[in-house]
Design a protein around this motif. Structure first.
Motif, short mmCIF file in Angstrom:
data_model
loop_
_atom_site.label_atom_id
_atom_site.label_comp_id
_atom_site.label_asym_id
_atom_site.label_seq_id
_atom_site.Cartn_x
_atom_site.Cartn_y
_atom_site.Cartn_z
N THR A 329 33.19 -18.27 35.03
CA THR A 329 31.58 -18.34 36.27
C THR A 329 32.42 -17.93 37.22
O THR A 329 30.89 -17.09 38.29
N TRP A 330 33.64 -17.22 37.99
CA TRP A 330 33.63 -16.50 39.04
C TRP A 330 32.87 -15.35 38.60
O TRP A 330 32.48 -14.33 39.77
N VAL A 331 33.01 -15.13 37.35
CA VAL A 331 32.73 -13.56 37.75
C VAL A 331 31.94 -13.07 37.75
O VAL A 331 30.75 -12.53 38.02
N ILE A 332 31.00 -14.05 36.12
CA ILE A 332 29.14 -13.95 36.77
C ILE A 332 29.20 -13.59 38.53
O ILE A 332 27.92 -13.29 38.58
N TYR A 333 28.79 -14.85 38.65
CA TYR A 333 27.99 -15.16 40.60
C TYR A 333 28.94 -14.05 40.85
O TYR A 333 28.67 -13.67 42.06
N ALA A 334 30.68 -13.44 40.98
CA ALA A 334 30.67 -12.53 41.49
C ALA A 334 29.71 -11.00 41.32
O ALA A 334 29.52 -10.45 41.89
N ALA A 335 29.57 -11.19 40.46
CA ALA A 335 28.84 -9.69 39.64
C ALA A 335 26.84 -9.99 40.51
O ALA A 335 26.49 -9.42 40.11
N TYR A 336 27.18 -11.85 40.72
CA TYR A 336 25.63 -12.01 41.11
C TYR A 336 25.87 -11.14 43.00
O TYR A 336 24.37 -10.51 43.39
N LEU A 337 26.93 -11.44 43.19
CA LEU A 337 26.68 -10.91 45.04
C LEU A 337 26.95 -9.19 45.07
O LEU A 337 26.46 -8.44 45.69
N HIS A 338 27.64 -8.49 43.59
CA HIS A 338 27.26 -7.47 43.52
C HIS A 338 25.67 -6.91 43.10
O HIS A 338 24.67 -6.14 43.83
N ALA A 339 25.05 -7.66 42.24
CA ALA A 339 23.78 -7.26 41.63
C ALA A 339 22.78 -7.58 43.30
O ALA A 339 22.33 -6.86 43.01
N ARG A 340 23.07 -8.60 43.67
CA ARG A 340 22.38 -8.08 45.23
C ARG A 340 21.98 -7.08 46.09
O ARG A 340 21.20 -6.71 46.38
N ALA A 341 23.00 -6.38 45.81
CA ALA A 341 23.39 -5.01 46.54
C ALA A 341 22.93 -3.89 45.45
O ALA A 341 23.77 -2.88 46.33
N THR A 342 23.35 -3.97 44.19
CA THR A 342 22.51 -2.69 43.67
C THR A 342 21.25 -2.32 43.05
O THR A 342 20.28 -3.53 43.07
N ALA A 343 21.07 -1.04 43.00
CA ALA A 343 19.62 -0.64 42.99
C ALA A 343 19.45 -1.03 41.15
O ALA A 343 20.38 -1.00 40.34
N GLY A 344 18.24 -1.72 41.23
CA GLY A 344 17.47 -2.13 39.88
C GLY A 344 18.15 -3.18 39.87
O GLY A 344 17.47 -3.70 38.27
N TRP A 345 19.06 -4.45 40.01
CA TRP A 345 19.89 -5.05 39.56
C TRP A 345 19.09 -6.41 40.96
O TRP A 345 19.45 -7.37 40.85
N ARG A 346 17.67 -5.81 41.66
CA ARG A 346 17.80 -6.72 43.17
C ARG A 346 17.05 -7.80 42.13
O ARG A 346 16.40 -7.39 41.25
N GLY A 347 16.77 -8.67 43.42
CA GLY A 347 15.22 -9.62 42.72
C GLY A 347 15.97 -10.26 41.41
O GLY A 347 16.80 -10.97 40.91
N ARG A 348 14.87 -10.32 40.86
CA ARG A 348 15.29 -11.04 39.00
C ARG A 348 15.88 -10.47 38.51
O ARG A 348 16.60 -11.46 38.19
N ARG A 349 16.67 -9.32 38.28
CA ARG A 349 17.67 -9.69 37.98
C ARG A 349 18.57 -10.46 38.32
O ARG A 349 19.83 -10.71 37.41
N ALA A 350 18.86 -10.12 39.44
CA ALA A 350 20.17 -10.44 40.29
C ALA A 350 20.27 -12.45 40.22
O ALA A 350 21.19 -13.40 39.96
N ALA A 351 18.58 -13.02 40.08
CA ALA A 351 18.16 -14.38 39.54
C ALA A 351 18.49 -14.62 38.73
O ALA A 351 19.32 -16.07 38.30
N ALA A 352 18.37 -13.69 37.09
CA ALA A 352 19.03 -13.50 36.11
C ALA A 352 20.21 -13.93 35.89
O ALA A 352 21.20 -14.83 35.34
N VAL A 353 21.20 -13.26 36.74
CA VAL A 353 22.74 -13.49 37.25
C VAL A 353 22.97 -14.46 37.07
O VAL A 353 24.04 -15.25 37.08
N SER A 354 22.45 -15.06 38.73
CA SER A 354 22.84 -16.92 39.13
C SER A 354 22.80 -17.44 38.04
O SER A 354 23.23 -18.24 37.93
N LEU A 355 21.86 -17.53 37.22
CA LEU A 355 21.07 -18.50 36.61
C LEU A 355 22.65 -18.37 35.06
O LEU A 355 22.72 -19.50 34.46
#
Lengths: 381, 719
Positions: A329-355
C-alpha cells in the motif's frame, strides 16, 4: 478484567443508532445531490462553457442551474441507488422525460432565472445536521466501548472498522467547513454506512479485554495512525472515483464540442449529476491533498508498527502478510505521488494508481485480517 | 546577473518532484530533448500582445496558448526549468510573426530575460539556449552516449515509477505463499501438497520472496535510480541554498496575482522597504546591487525573495533517509543473528548455534563468538478469558549473562522481552508437550520423552508426532529392517466429544487434556542421513497397528487422558510394548535476536517522517518586487510571485504581503500618482479575470502606469 456490561450495551445501541442516522443522512445527501443538479445539455459548445461555469463557482451556479420540474419525490429513490456509489443518479432519466427530447441549450444561464431548489438545499443541510448527530452518537459509541472494556477502543476488527468510519466522517465534516463540498456527502456516507453495517454484523465481537499481543501502549499509537490514515484514504478513494467520472464526462463533452462525437443519451440524462461535481481538476487536487495528508500518517503507522513489532516479536520487519500489504500500500501510494508529477501519468493514470493503492489497503484490511493467516489476525472472529 | 543553474538534465524528473500540481504539460518531466524555443511570456503579456495586434485565433488555440504561457511562467522555477517546450498551438495557429515574436526561450536563468525581452517591444526574437543538438559522433562517444542515455533512463521518474510498481507486485506472492523465513514448516507442507508446481515455484525462490534475487534486483535498481537522482538533486539544491533567488522579471506586476502601484519613494528606497517587509516574513531576499543594469541599460531596482527551501530539503532528506534505512537493514542482516528455540518447562537453552532449533546468522557473524548466556524456563503460565481468548503469557526464567555470571530471574512476556547484552529474548509462542513413556512387557522403561505438539488453532488443538527409533524390537527379515514406532496424534487441552467431529478442544487451557493417537510400526528411515521433518511421519514403510486402551480393544485410534491414571495407558502394541502418556507440560518458544543496526534504522525512520511532512506540507514560493523611477520623482512599484504548490494558500499570502509592502511604500495621502480612483485600495484577490480559464483571454489588461491589479490566480496553475 471486568467488562462493564451496561456500557457495552449502550455502546452497541449507540453504534446501531449512528448507522441509522447516517443512513438517513446519506439519503438526504443523495436527495440534495439529485435535485440540485444542473439542467441537462445536449452536446454543444455551451456545454463546455457551462462545465467551466460550474468549476468557477460551483455552489452558486449549480444551485441556480437546477433543472426545473424535478419531482421532489425522486430524492429518496436516488438515495437508494447509493450502494453503487460510482454511478449516481439512476433515476434522473425518469424525473423529466421531456428533457431528453428537447435539450436546453445553455441551461446554465437559463437556470439563472432564479428558481432555487430550496427544498433540496434544506434537505442537504438537514443531512449535514443528521450526519453530525450520527457522528456524535458514533463518538458516544466508541467512548462507551472504551469505558466498557477499559482500554482504547481499537482492539479488534469491529472496533477498527467503527473507528475508520468515524475518521472518514470526521474528515468529511472537517472538509465541508472549509470548502463547499456538501455534494461529497452521499459518496462518503455510502461506504461508511456499508462498512459500518458489515462491522456491526459480520465483524461484531462483544466488548472485552485485549489479547496479550495487543496489550501495549504502542496499540494506541500504531493503530491510531493506521485508523486515521485508512479513514482519510477512504475519502481519497471516493474523490478519485468522482474524478474519473467527471474526467470522462469532460473529455466526452470536449469531443462533442469539437464535433467528433454525438451527444449520447447518457449525456443528456445522466450527465446532469456528473456535471454537478466540481471540475476534474478540482477533484484531482482534492484527492492529491487528501493523500498528501494521509501518506505521512500511514508512513508513521507503519514505522510505529515496526517499533512495536520489534518489542513484541523481536524483529521490526518480518514480512508478515499485514506488513507486506502495508508495504505494498505504501509503495503504491508513493507511486501515486510520483505519478502525479510524471509525464503521461498525470490525471487519469494517477487516479488509477490511487484506486490501486486503495485496493491494496482494502486487501490489507479485510483480506489479511480475515482470510490470510498471519500475526495480525486479530479480528477476533 | 546571477546565473541560476538549471537542473542537470534528465534528473529533473527525479523522484518526488517538487510539485506535482504545477506541471502542466507532459514534456515537463521528460529528459529535455532539444526543441524549438518556446513562448515563455507571462499570460498577461501575451494577452496584451494579442489584443493589440487584433489577433484572431480559434478558441482552442488561444486557450492552449494561454495555458502554455502559464506553464512558461512556471519555468522560472528550477524544477520545471531545463526543458524547453514546444510553442503552443495557439502561436502556430495565429500564423503571423507576432506570435513568433513572443517566442523567447527561458531556461531557469533566462526566464526573467524572456519576459523582459518580450515586453521590451516584441521585436521578433527567438532565443534558443536549449536548441543546440549535440553532434552525433560514432564509436566510443556513441557508446558513452548510450551509457549516459541508459543512466538517464534509469534515474528517470518513469523508471522509478515502474520499479515501484514492480516492487509492489513482487511483494504480493510473499504474502500469499508460505515463506521460509516466516514459517518453514508450512513451506514444507505446501511443497508436499502441491507437487511439481510448488517445486517450480521453489526454484524461483517463491518461498523466500524477500530474499529472492529478483526481488533484490528490483529494490537495488530502485535504490540505484534513487541515488543517481539524489546525487544531482542534492548538489543542485545545495547550490540553490547558497545562491540568491533568481532575479526579478522585468514586470513582476504582470505575473498572476501581481500588483502595481505608485510610490512617493525613490526606486531604491521603495525596494529597500519592500525588502524589509519580506525579511520580516523570513523570506530570503536579494536586492539587485546599486550598479546593476537591466538589459536595456537602465538601473535595476529590484528585489527577489524566496521562501520554503525546506520543501526540497525535506524531500531530499526523506529520500536519503530511505537509503539509510535500507543500509541499516542490510548491515543489520550482516551483523545480526537470530535463533529460535522451543523450551519445555524445566529445560533451558544456551546462546550457541547447536541449541537453537533454527538459527539465522548474518554473513559477518561467527557463531563461535556469540555471547555465552544461558536461559532456563522454570515456569510458563498462560491465562485465558472465558471465551478462550488469551489474556496473558508469562515465562519465568533464570538466566546467566556469562558462564560465570550470577544467575538472575526475570519474567518474559509478550511485548516484554528479556534483554541480555546486545541481544533480546522474546517469547513468541507456546504449546503443549505430553510426556510419553514406552515400556517393554516387563514394565521397564524403553524410551521416554516430552514431545512438543504443534498448535493448530486458537483452542490449541495440536498435532503431535512421536518417533521412537529404538524400541528394543528385533529387526525383521534378511534386510534387518528395523521395527521402529511412530505415533501421530491430536492433542486437545480441554477435550470434549463432539458428535460430528470427534474429540475437539473447547478451551486453550489444559483443563481436561486428551490425546487421540494412532500408531505405526516399521522403518522410519531415520538412520539414512536424510534430514526429516520431526513433525511429520514418513509412513512409506510403516504399517498401522491396533492398540488396546480406553477406547476399547484392538482399535486403530485410541484416546488417552494424561491426567487420569486409569485412562492413559495403551497396551497391545507390537512386541507387547505399552505406551503411557503420563503428563503434559507447556513449552514456550523463544527467539533470540541481535541487530546492532537497529538504532540506525530507527533514526532513519524518524527522519523519513520528518522529511516527508516537510516535503508535503511546506510550499516554496518566490516574490519579486521591482521599482521603476518615475520622471517627476517617486517610483512605480510592482510585486508578483509564484508558488509551485498550493495556489490558494499562496494567493492569500501574496495578498497580505502586497498589502504590507504597499503600506510601507505608498503611505496614504502621499500617493501622488493615484490617478485611478476606482482602485484606490486595490486588492489583489479582487476580480478573477481568468488568465487560464477563459478562452481567448478577452480581457485586455490596462497598461496605464497607475495601480492595476491582475488576477487572483497566483500560482502558475489553477489547482
Amino acid at each position: 478484567m471486568p467488562v462493564n456490561e451496561g456500557m457495552a450495551e449502550l455502546s452497541d445501541l449507540l453504534f446501531r443508532t449512528s448507522i441509522g442516522v447516517y443512513a438517513v443522512g446519506m439519503l438526504g445527501f443523495g436527495a440534495e445531490f439529485a435535485f440540485s443538479r444542473l439542467g441537462r445539455v445536449a452536446g454543444s459548445a455551451s456545454a463546455v462553457d457551462e462545465a467551466e461555469a460550474v468549476d468557477a463557482a460551483d455552489e452558486t451556479a449549480a444551485k441556480q442551474a437546477v433543472l426545473v420540474g424535478a419531482a421532489p419525490a425522486g430524492g429518496g429513490e436516488v438515495g437508494t441507488t447509493g450502494p453503487s456509489g460510482g454511478v449516481p443518479g439512476r433515476t434522473d432519466g425518469r424525473t423529466s422525460p421531456a428533457g431528453d427530447g428537447s435539450p436546453r441549450k445553455g441551461a446554465g444561464s437559463a437556470g439563472a432565472d432564479g428558481v432555487t431548489p430550496r427544498a433540496s438545499v434544506w434537505i442537504g443541510r438537514l443531512a449535514v445536521v443528521l450526519t453530525i448527530v450520527g457522528w456524535a452518537t458514533h463518538v458516544g459509541s466508541v467512548v462507551t466501548r472504551a469505558i466498557a472494556a477499559d482500554r482504547v477502543p481499537w482492539g479488534n476488527m469491529y472496533e477498527f472498522s467503527s473507528m475508520i468510519c468515524l475518521i472518514a466522517v470526521t474528515t468529511f465534516l472537517v472538509l465541508i467547513t472549509r470548502q463547499p463540498l456538501r455534494w461529497l456527502g452521499v459518496f462518503v456516507m455510502v461506504p461508511v454506512v456499508l462498512s459500518m453495517g458489515f462491522a456491526g454484523t459480520v465483524l461484531y465481537v462483544a466488548a472485552g479485554p485485549l489479547v496479550p499481543a495487543l496489550d501495549s501502549y504502542w496499540l494506541k499509537i500504531h493503530v491510531a495512525g493506521a485508523i486515521i490514515s485508512s479513514g482519510v484514504f477512504l475519502v481519497s478513494a471516493v474523490t478519485t472515483v468522482l474524478f474519473l467520472l467527471k474526467d470522462r464526462w469532460e473529455s466526452r463533452l470536449a469531443e462533442v464540442a469539437s464535433g467528433r462525437a454525438e451527444a449520447s443519451r447518457a449525456m443528456r440524462s445522466r450527465g446532469g449529476i456528473v456535471m454537478r461535481l466540481p471540475s476534474s481538476a478540482t477533484l484531482d487536487t482534492i484527492t492529491y491533498r487528501i493523500i498528501a495528508f494521509a501518506f505521512p500518517i500511514w508512513t508513521f503507522a507503519i514505522i510505529a508498527g515496526a517499533i512495536w513489532a520489534e518489542a513484541a516479536w523481536g524483529r521490526y520487519w518480518g514480512w508478515d502478510p499485514k506488513e507486506t500489504w502495508s508495504f505494498i500500500t505504501w509503495v503504491i501510494y508513493a507511486a501515486y505521488l510520483h505519478a502525479r508529477a510524471t509525464a503521461g501519468w498525470r490525471g487519469r493514470r494517477a487516479a488509477a494508481v490511487s484506486l490501486l493503492a486503495f485496493s491494496a489497503l482494502f486487501i490489507d484490511y479485510y483480506l489479511v485480517n480475515l482470510v490470510i493467516n498471519g500475526l495480525h489476525s486479530y479480528a477476533g472472529i | 546577473m546571477t546565473t541560476r543553474h538549471t537542473a542537470p538534465s534528465g534528473h529533473v524528473d527525479g523522484l518526488m518532484p517538487d510539485d506535482p500540481t504545477v506541471l502542466e504539460d507532459p514534456e515537463a518531466f521528460d529528459p529535455p530533448a532539444p526543441r524549438r524555443a518556446a513562448d515563455r511570456t507571462a499570460p498577461t503579456e501575451r494577452t496584451e500582445r494579442e489584443s493589440t495586434q487584433g489577433l484572431t485565433s480559434t478558441t482552442t488555440g488561444a486557450s492552449t496558448a494561454s495555458t502554455g504561457g502559464t506553464t512558461a511562467a512556471a519555468r522560472t522555477s528550477p524544477s520545471g526549468a531545463g526543458s524547453a517546450e514546444t510553442a503552443g498551438p495557439g502561436a502556430g495557429g495565429a500564423g503571423d510573426s507576432g506570435a513568433e515574436a513572443g517566442g523567447a526561450a527561458a531556461d531557469g536563468s533566462s526566464a526573467a530575460d524572456g519576459i523582459s525581452a518580450a515586453s521590451r517591444g516584441g521585436s521578433p526574437r527567438a532565443l534558443s539556449s536549449d536548441t543546440t543538438r549535440p553532434a552525433r559522433v560514432g564509436g566510443r562517444a556513441g557508446a558513452l552516449a548510450l551509457i549516459a542515455r541508459s543512466w538517464r533512463q534509469l534515474t528517470s521518474m518513469r523508471t522509478a515509477l515502474v520499479l515501484l510498481f514492480m516492487l509492489a507486485v513482487a511483494a504480493v506472492p510473499g504474502s500469499l505463499l508460505p515463506q521460509r523465513n516466516v514459517n518453514p514448516m508450512k513451506v514444507e507442507e505446501y511443497l508436499a501438497d502441491h507437487g511439481s508446481l510448488a517445486s517450480w515455484l521453489d526454484r524461483f525462490s517463491f518461498f523466500d520472496v524477500f530474499g529472492a534475487p529478483w526481488f533484490a534486483a528490483i529494490y537495488l535498481l530502485l535504490f540505484i535510480s534513487l541515488i543517481g537522482c539524489l546525487w544531482s538533486r542534492v548538489r543542485w539544491h545545495a547550490r540553490a541554498l547558497f545562491t540568491a533567488p533568481p532575479k526579478a522579471p522585468s514586470r513582476p506586476g504582470r505575473l498572476p496575482g501581481g500588483s502595481t502601484w505608485t510610490s512617493p519613494f525613490e526606486a531604491d528606497e521603495a525596494v529597500l522597504r519592500a525588502r524589509g517587509v519580506l525579511r520580516g516574513r523570513r523570506f530570503r531576499v536579494a536586492v539587485a546591487p546599486a550598479d546593476a543594469r537591466r538589459p536595456d541599460g537602465t538601473p535595476d531596482h529590484s528585489a527577489a525573495a524566496e521562501k520554503g527551501y525546506l520543501r526540497e530539503t525535506g524531500n531530499l532528506v526523506f529520500h536519503l533517509a530511505l537509503v539509510a534505512l535500507l543500509a541499516g537493514m542490510g548491515f543489520g542482516s550482516w551483523f545480526g543473528y537470530q535463533g529460535t528455540v522451543l523450551v519445555i518447562t524445566g529445560n533451558g537453552f544456551a546462546n550457541t548455534l547447536i541449541s537453537y532449533d533454527q538459527y539465522n546468522g548474518g554473513e559477518l557473524v561467527d557463531p563461535v563468538d556469540l555471547p555465552p548466556f544461558s536461559v532456563m524456563l522454570d515456569r510458563f503460565e498462560a491465562t485465558y478469558q472465558d471465551n478462550g481468548q488469551p489474556a496473558d503469557f508469562r515465562a519465568d526464567v533464570r538466566y546467566a549473562e556469562d558462564r560465570d555470571a550470577p544467575t538472575r530471574t526475570d519474567t518474559v512476556r509478550v511485548n516484554h522481552p528479556l534483554a541480555i547484552g546486545n541481544a533480546k529474548i522474546y517469547l513468541i509462542g507456546h504449546g503443549y508437550a505430553p510426556h510419553f513413556v514406552l515400556r517393554d512387557p516387563a514394565g521397564e522403561i524403553v524410551w521416554e520423552s516430552y514431545v512438543p505438539c504443534t498448535p493448530r488453532d486458537g483452542m490449541f488443538t495440536s498435532t503431535c508426532t512421536v518417533k521412537i527409533p529404538d524400541t528394543g524390537l528385533p529387526p525383521l527379515g534378511e534386510l534387518r529392517v528395523p521395527q521402529q514406532l511412530a505415533f501421530s496424534g491430536v492433542f486437545t487441552p480441554t477435550t470434549v466429544l463432539d458428535p460430528g467431529h470427534g474429540y475437539v478442544s473447547v478451551f486453550p487451557a489444559a483443563r481436561a487434556p486428551g490425546l487421540t493417537l494412532t500408531g505405526f510400526v516399521g522403518n522410519l528411515h531415520l538412520n539414512e542421513g536424510i534430514p526429516q521433518n520431526v513433525y511429520t511421519v514418513d509412513t512409506r514403510d510403516m504399517t498401522q497397528f491396533t492398540m488396546t486402551g480406553p477406547a476399547g480393544a484392538d482399535r486403530i485410534a485410541q484416546v488417552v487422558a494424561p491426567n487420569n491414571p486409569q485412562q492413559r495407558t495403551l497396551t497391545g502394541l507390537p512386541g507387547g510394548l505399552s505406551l503411557e502418556v503420563d503428563g503434559v507440560r507447556e513449552f514456550a518458544t523463544f527467539q533470540t535476536k541481535s541487530d546492532p543496526f537497529k538504532g540506525l534504522v530507527l533514526v532513519a525512520s524518524v527522519v523519513i517522517i520528518a522529511g516527508l511532512i516537510a516535503s508535503l506540507r511546506v510550499r516554496r514560493r518566490r516574490v519579486w518586487v521591482r521599482a521603476t523611477p518615475l520622471d517627476g520623482g517617486g517610483s512605480t512599484v510592482e510585486i508578483g510571485g509564484l508558488s509551485r504548490s498550493d495556489a490558494q494558500g499562496f494567493a492569500a499570502e501574496l495578498t497580505a504581503l502586497t498589502r504590507r509592502i504597499r503600506d510601507d511604500t505608498a503611505p496614504e495621502d502621499v500617493t501622488p500618482g493615484a490617478e485611478n480612483p476606482s482602485t484606490g485600495a486595490p486588492s489583489t484577490a479582487s476580480t478573477p479575470t481568468g488568465s487560464t480559464a477563459t478562452p481567448g483571454a478577452a480581457t485586455p489588461t490596462t497598461t496605464s502606469s497607475s495601480t492595476s491589479s491582475t488576477t487572483s490566480a497566483t500560482s502558475e496553475r489553477e489547482p
